[in-house]
Write a protein that holds these residues in place. Sequence first.
Motif, PDB file in Angstrom:
ATOM      1  N   UNK A  60       0.828  -1.205   0.000  1.00 49.51           N
ATOM      2  CA  UNK A  60       0.000   0.000   0.000  1.00 49.51           C
ATOM      3  C   UNK A  60       0.867   1.261   0.000  1.00 49.51           C
ATOM      4  N   UNK A  61       1.866   1.286   0.859  1.00 49.95           N
ATOM      5  CA  UNK A  61       2.738   2.458   0.933  1.00 49.95           C
ATOM      6  C   UNK A  61       3.556   2.638  -0.339  1.00 49.95           C
ATOM      7  N   UNK A  62       4.044   1.540  -0.913  1.00 57.43           N
ATOM      8  CA  UNK A  62       4.802   1.633  -2.163  1.00 57.43           C
ATOM      9  C   UNK A  62       3.924   2.171  -3.286  1.00 57.43           C
ATOM     10  N   UNK A  63       2.701   1.675  -3.386  1.00 54.28           N
ATOM     11  CA  UNK A  63       1.785   2.142  -4.417  1.00 54.28           C
ATOM     12  C   UNK A  63       1.452   3.625  -4.231  1.00 54.28           C
ATOM     13  N   UNK A  64       1.217   4.025  -2.993  1.00 57.08           N
ATOM     14  CA  UNK A  64       0.895   5.431  -2.706  1.00 57.08           C
ATOM     15  C   UNK A  64       2.079   6.342  -3.031  1.00 57.08           C
ATOM     16  N   UNK A  65       3.285   5.914  -2.672  1.00 58.96           N
ATOM     17  CA  UNK A  65       4.463   6.725  -2.959  1.00 58.96           C
ATOM     18  C   UNK A  65       4.783   6.758  -4.451  1.00 58.96           C
ATOM     19  N   UNK A  66       4.483   5.686  -5.180  1.00 62.17           N
ATOM     20  CA  UNK A  66       4.660   5.713  -6.635  1.00 62.17           C
ATOM     21  C   UNK A  66       3.755   6.751  -7.280  1.00 62.17           C
ATOM     22  N   UNK A  67       2.518   6.827  -6.795  1.00 64.19           N
ATOM     23  CA  UNK A  67       1.579   7.811  -7.339  1.00 64.19           C
ATOM     24  C   UNK A  67       2.061   9.230  -7.094  1.00 64.19           C
ATOM     25  N   UNK A  68       2.680   9.469  -5.934  1.00 63.14           N
ATOM     26  CA  UNK A  68       3.143  10.804  -5.580  1.00 63.14           C
ATOM     27  C   UNK A  68       4.562  11.095  -6.044  1.00 63.14           C
ATOM     28  N   UNK A  69       5.227  10.116  -6.651  1.00 57.94           N
ATOM     29  CA  UNK A  69       6.570  10.315  -7.196  1.00 57.94           C
ATOM     30  C   UNK A  69       7.643  10.475  -6.131  1.00 57.94           C
ATOM     31  N   UNK A  70       7.528   9.792  -5.020  1.00 60.74           N
ATOM     32  CA  UNK A  70       8.479   9.940  -3.927  1.00 60.74           C
ATOM     33  C   UNK A  70       9.335   8.701  -3.696  1.00 60.74           C
ATOM     34  N   UNK A  71       9.601   7.922  -4.725  1.00 65.03           N
ATOM     35  CA  UNK A  71      10.431   6.736  -4.532  1.00 65.03           C
ATOM     36  C   UNK A  71      11.633   6.788  -5.460  1.00 65.03           C
ATOM     37  N   UNK A  75      12.746   1.607  -8.158  1.00 64.96           N
ATOM     38  CA  UNK A  75      11.477   1.020  -7.765  1.00 64.96           C
ATOM     39  C   UNK A  75      10.307   1.501  -8.613  1.00 64.96           C
ATOM     40  N   UNK A  76      10.581   2.315  -9.625  1.00 65.01           N
ATOM     41  CA  UNK A  76       9.526   2.788 -10.519  1.00 65.01           C
ATOM     42  C   UNK A  76       9.079   1.653 -11.430  1.00 65.01           C
ATOM     43  N   UNK A  77       7.815   1.659 -11.781  1.00 66.02           N
ATOM     44  CA  UNK A  77       7.306   0.668 -12.742  1.00 66.02           C
ATOM     45  C   UNK A  77       7.668   1.104 -14.152  1.00 66.02           C
ATOM     46  N   UNK A  78       7.649   0.143 -15.056  1.00 67.36           N
ATOM     47  CA  UNK A  78       7.840   0.460 -16.459  1.00 67.36           C
ATOM     48  C   UNK A  78       9.281   0.283 -16.909  1.00 67.36           C
ATOM     49  N   UNK A  79       9.524   0.595 -18.202  1.00 71.40           N
ATOM     50  CA  UNK A  79      10.884   0.428 -18.752  1.00 71.40           C
ATOM     51  C   UNK A  79      11.867   1.412 -18.117  1.00 71.40           C
ATOM     52  N   UNK A  80      13.110   1.005 -18.069  1.00 76.65           N
ATOM     53  CA  UNK A  80      14.131   1.841 -17.429  1.00 76.65           C
ATOM     54  C   UNK A  80      14.934   2.617 -18.419  1.00 76.65           C
TER      55      UNK A  80
END
Length: 80
Positions: A60-71, A75-80
């Motif tokens: 939950x925290x990882x998903x929330x922080x991904x939405x807010x761009x704080x990781x 740990x970002x989703x998608x191509x690098x």
Amino acid sequence: MARLLAFIVLLIPALMAGAGIKFLRDTLFGKLISPFPWFWLQFVVGIVFLILGLGFFAGYLLNKDRKNGRIAPKYQKGPK
């Protein structure tokens, strides 16, 4: 209403993790709780409850922080 629903959704895994800690503590001190016939079963259920409860919070925290761009970028989703 949405905040109350979110609170309830987060409350269930918290109670589960708390129960897992209690099962592990009771096994460590040699107290067998009634639904479990063996100590090893009580210990395994405690580990499973603890891992599932904490894993839900971590996701939950990882998903929330991904939405807010704080990781971190790794740990970002998608191509690098």
